[in-house]
Design a protein around this motif. Structure first.
Motif, mmCIF file in Angstrom:
data_model
loop_
_atom_site.group_PDB
_atom_site.id
_atom_site.type_symbol
_atom_site.label_atom_id
_atom_site.label_comp_id
_atom_site.label_asym_id
_atom_site.label_seq_id
_atom_site.Cartn_x
_atom_site.Cartn_y
_atom_site.Cartn_z
ATOM 1 N N ILE A 237 0.818 -1.213 0.000
ATOM 2 C CA ILE A 237 0.000 0.000 0.000
ATOM 3 C C ILE A 237 0.854 1.267 0.000
ATOM 4 O O ILE A 237 0.438 2.303 -0.533
ATOM 5 C CB ILE A 237 -0.958 -0.008 1.217
ATOM 6 C CG1 ILE A 237 -2.039 1.067 1.062
ATOM 7 C CG2 ILE A 237 -0.180 0.177 2.519
ATOM 8 C CD1 ILE A 237 -3.018 0.828 -0.042
ATOM 9 N N GLU A 238 2.033 1.194 0.572
ATOM 10 C CA GLU A 238 2.885 2.386 0.640
ATOM 11 C C GLU A 238 3.382 2.828 -0.731
ATOM 12 O O GLU A 238 3.787 3.978 -0.904
ATOM 13 C CB GLU A 238 4.068 2.119 1.582
ATOM 14 C CG GLU A 238 3.624 1.978 3.042
ATOM 15 C CD GLU A 238 4.718 1.425 3.941
ATOM 16 O OE1 GLU A 238 4.924 1.969 5.033
ATOM 17 O OE2 GLU A 238 5.365 0.435 3.541
ATOM 18 N N ASP A 239 3.345 1.921 -1.700
ATOM 19 C CA ASP A 239 3.764 2.247 -3.066
ATOM 20 C C ASP A 239 2.582 2.281 -4.030
ATOM 21 O O ASP A 239 2.771 2.406 -5.238
ATOM 22 C CB ASP A 239 4.787 1.224 -3.569
ATOM 23 C CG ASP A 239 6.054 1.208 -2.735
ATOM 24 O OD1 ASP A 239 6.552 2.295 -2.412
ATOM 25 O OD2 ASP A 239 6.530 0.108 -2.399
ATOM 26 N N ALA A 240 1.366 2.181 -3.500
ATOM 27 C CA ALA A 240 0.189 2.045 -4.359
ATOM 28 C C ALA A 240 -0.241 3.368 -4.967
ATOM 29 O O ALA A 240 -0.276 4.397 -4.286
ATOM 30 C CB ALA A 240 -0.968 1.444 -3.574
ATOM 31 N N TYR A 241 -0.554 3.326 -6.244
ATOM 32 C CA TYR A 241 -1.138 4.493 -6.909
ATOM 33 C C TYR A 241 -2.639 4.552 -6.627
ATOM 34 O O TYR A 241 -3.213 5.630 -6.482
ATOM 35 C CB TYR A 241 -0.903 4.405 -8.406
ATOM 36 C CG TYR A 241 -1.405 5.617 -9.164
ATOM 37 C CD1 TYR A 241 -0.566 6.701 -9.418
ATOM 38 C CD2 TYR A 241 -2.718 5.695 -9.603
ATOM 39 C CE1 TYR A 241 -1.034 7.820 -10.086
ATOM 40 C CE2 TYR A 241 -3.193 6.805 -10.265
ATOM 41 C CZ TYR A 241 -2.349 7.872 -10.511
ATOM 42 O OH TYR A 241 -2.821 8.985 -11.166
ATOM 43 N N GLY A 242 -3.285 3.379 -6.571
ATOM 44 C CA GLY A 242 -4.722 3.342 -6.357
ATOM 45 C C GLY A 242 -5.133 2.200 -5.455
ATOM 46 O O GLY A 242 -4.431 1.189 -5.341
ATOM 47 N N PHE A 243 -6.277 2.362 -4.796
ATOM 48 C CA PHE A 243 -6.812 1.360 -3.877
ATOM 49 C C PHE A 243 -8.310 1.242 -4.105
ATOM 50 O O PHE A 243 -9.031 2.248 -4.157
ATOM 51 C CB PHE A 243 -6.532 1.763 -2.428
ATOM 52 C CG PHE A 243 -7.125 0.839 -1.402
ATOM 53 C CD1 PHE A 243 -6.515 -0.360 -1.095
ATOM 54 C CD2 PHE A 243 -8.304 1.187 -0.737
ATOM 55 C CE1 PHE A 243 -7.055 -1.213 -0.137
ATOM 56 C CE2 PHE A 243 -8.861 0.338 0.221
ATOM 57 C CZ PHE A 243 -8.229 -0.860 0.519
ATOM 58 N N ALA A 244 -8.807 0.013 -4.251
ATOM 59 C CA ALA A 244 -10.238 -0.234 -4.419
ATOM 60 C C ALA A 244 -10.728 -1.135 -3.300
ATOM 61 O O ALA A 244 -10.214 -2.237 -3.113
ATOM 62 C CB ALA A 244 -10.514 -0.890 -5.772
ATOM 63 N N ALA A 245 -11.708 -0.652 -2.532
ATOM 64 C CA ALA A 245 -12.311 -1.435 -1.453
ATOM 65 C C ALA A 245 -13.663 -1.927 -1.930
ATOM 66 O O ALA A 245 -14.632 -1.170 -1.959
ATOM 67 C CB ALA A 245 -12.451 -0.573 -0.196
ATOM 68 N N VAL A 246 -13.726 -3.184 -2.328
ATOM 69 C CA VAL A 246 -14.951 -3.705 -2.949
ATOM 70 C C VAL A 246 -15.380 -5.013 -2.303
ATOM 71 O O VAL A 246 -15.858 -5.929 -2.972
ATOM 72 C CB VAL A 246 -14.764 -3.882 -4.477
ATOM 73 C CG1 VAL A 246 -14.654 -2.543 -5.155
ATOM 74 C CG2 VAL A 246 -13.529 -4.722 -4.801
ATOM 75 N N SER A 247 -15.223 -5.108 -0.988
ATOM 76 C CA SER A 247 -15.710 -6.285 -0.284
ATOM 77 C C SER A 247 -17.229 -6.195 -0.174
ATOM 78 O O SER A 247 -17.847 -5.231 -0.636
ATOM 79 C CB SER A 247 -15.081 -6.374 1.114
ATOM 80 O OG SER A 247 -15.672 -5.430 1.991
ATOM 81 N N SER A 248 -17.839 -7.176 0.472
ATOM 82 C CA SER A 248 -19.300 -7.203 0.561
ATOM 83 C C SER A 248 -19.851 -6.353 1.696
ATOM 84 O O SER A 248 -21.072 -6.225 1.836
ATOM 85 C CB SER A 248 -19.778 -8.647 0.736
ATOM 86 O OG SER A 248 -19.212 -9.220 1.911
#
Length: 221
Positions: free
Chosen positions: A63-74
């Motif tokens: 995550i420290e190098d992430a450009y994007g994050f998607a939270a798509v759990s239920s």
């Protein structure tokens, strides 16, 4: 570029696979390891079992190098917490979360977290929110199959002539917006920093055009 996807359900696995196919680095987090079976066999990204808002798990996912994050759990609550951790703790700028409650969604939109509700929760729209090119498909004509894309080209395209760009990518430029003002005639001009370009191309080539303009020239192949 690196992306982290929390949730390996139908949509999460589709998002992760699409990003992986485009050459991006991807890590998928899910509390249930059986969920990773939804990923294609040739998926080259990381599969990480754990709670998606746990900081140690997120760090393991890069995550420290992430450009994007998607939270798509239920779960809305899980997605809200994970999105806030990604944005507020780790400073990820491009965050999208699945939130079904419209009242919550409105609050988190104001905080800079893009939300996808029940009616619009599709893998294509999630990818739209976190891809680096800031692109949107504005319209697709059902008869001709031509799509209009709004996109801000990668900085590597600055200084490249529009004539060269259109020939190289086999596209047409409808117009651009520069310094907040529309410019209809770009003949003879060059791409400038912060130009937003409105591109017309065949629907089947939208993903390729977005990928190309989201990277520096020479890296689009």
């Amino acid at each position: 570029m690196h992306f982290v996807v929390m949730g390996s359900g139908r949509v999460g696995s589709t998002v992760a696979a699409a990003l992986d196919e485009r050459g991006h680095s991807v890590a998928v987090i899910d509390i249930n390891s059986a969920a990773f079976r939804k990923l294609p066999e040739d998926f080259s990204g990381q599969r990480i079992k754990g709670i998606g808002f746990d900081r140690a798990v997120l760090r393991k996912a890069g995550i420290e190098d992430a450009y994007g994050f998607a939270a798509v759990s239920s779960g809305d609550n899980t997605n809200i917490v994970a999105a806030r951790v990604a944005r507020e703790t780790f400073g990820v700028r491009h965050v999208v979360a699945r939130i079904l409650d419209p009242r919550r969604a409105e609050v988190y939109e104001r905080l800079g977290v893009r939300t996808i509700g029940a009616a619009t929760w599709t893998s294509a729209q999630i990818i739209d929110q976190i891809l680096p090119d800031q692109a949107r498909t504005l319209h697709t004509d059902p008869d001709s199959g031509i799509s209009i894309i709004k996109i801000r080209p990668h900085a590597g395209w600055v200084g490249v002539s529009f004539a060269s760009l259109t020939e190289r990518l086999e596209i047409s430029i409808a117009y651009i917006v520069r310094a907040g003002h529309p410019v209809l005639d770009v003949h003879g001009g060059v791409v400038q920093s912060d130009d937003t370009v409105y591109v017309a191309c065949e629907r089947s080539r939208v993903a390729d055009v977005r990928y190309a303009l989201g990277r520096a020239p020479g890296q689009e192949d």
